[in-house]
Design a protein around this motif. Sequence first.
Motif, PDB file in Angstrom:
ATOM      1  N   TYR A  36      51.721  19.408  49.041  1.00  0.00           N
ATOM      2  CA  TYR A  36      52.227  19.057  47.720  1.00  0.00           C
ATOM      3  C   TYR A  36      52.169  17.543  47.553  1.00  0.00           C
ATOM      4  O   TYR A  36      52.150  16.799  48.523  1.00  0.00           O
ATOM      5  N   GLU A  45      53.432  18.744  42.529  1.00  0.00           N
ATOM      6  CA  GLU A  45      52.202  19.508  42.294  1.00  0.00           C
ATOM      7  C   GLU A  45      51.681  20.075  43.606  1.00  0.00           C
ATOM      8  O   GLU A  45      51.616  19.353  44.613  1.00  0.00           O
ATOM      9  N   VAL A  47      48.797  20.801  45.785  1.00  0.00           N
ATOM     10  CA  VAL A  47      47.464  20.219  45.863  1.00  0.00           C
ATOM     11  C   VAL A  47      46.479  21.170  46.537  1.00  0.00           C
ATOM     12  O   VAL A  47      45.374  21.380  46.045  1.00  0.00           O
ATOM     13  N   TYR A  58      42.807  25.203  45.906  1.00  0.00           N
ATOM     14  CA  TYR A  58      42.941  23.806  45.537  1.00  0.00           C
ATOM     15  C   TYR A  58      43.338  23.679  44.075  1.00  0.00           C
ATOM     16  O   TYR A  58      42.940  24.488  43.227  1.00  0.00           O
ATOM     17  N   ALA A  59      44.094  22.632  43.794  1.00  0.00           N
ATOM     18  CA  ALA A  59      44.351  22.286  42.399  1.00  0.00           C
ATOM     19  C   ALA A  59      43.039  21.817  41.773  1.00  0.00           C
ATOM     20  O   ALA A  59      42.204  21.210  42.450  1.00  0.00           O
ATOM     21  N   ASP A  60      42.886  22.093  40.504  1.00  0.00           N
ATOM     22  CA  ASP A  60      41.650  21.705  39.811  1.00  0.00           C
ATOM     23  C   ASP A  60      41.392  20.206  39.940  1.00  0.00           C
ATOM     24  O   ASP A  60      40.237  19.776  40.039  1.00  0.00           O
TER      25      ASP A  60
END
Length: 119
Positions: A36, A45, A47, A58-60
């Motif tokens: 995070y 967020e 990550v 994965y986060a965009d």
Amino acid sequence: VQLQASGGGLVQAGGSLRLSCVASGSVYSIDVMNWYRKAPGKERELVASITNSRTTNYADAVKGRFTVSLDNAKNTAYLQMNGLRPEDSAIYSCNADIRVNRNYQYNYWGKGTQVTVSS
């Protein structure tokens, strides 16, 4: 069980860092490891995450730049961050679902490590 994240620092935009998160204590297995980040004024967020079967998410915002990996033999997860941008600056923390024996799994948080990307 304790989690300890390390590897943060100050880097120029476009640079790379590799974060590590070591689990110590009565670790039977790491089932899921999450990374995070929390930047000032922003929500925390997620990550990246990886399971013990090596499924990753994965986060965009970091796809194609960050890579998460897990070394079960060392009870250590890594977050390789390439192409860093100023907006990646944040405190990065690891969070894990850790099995302490065959029957019991708990969720743990580690202290964060600061990543600062200069423009």
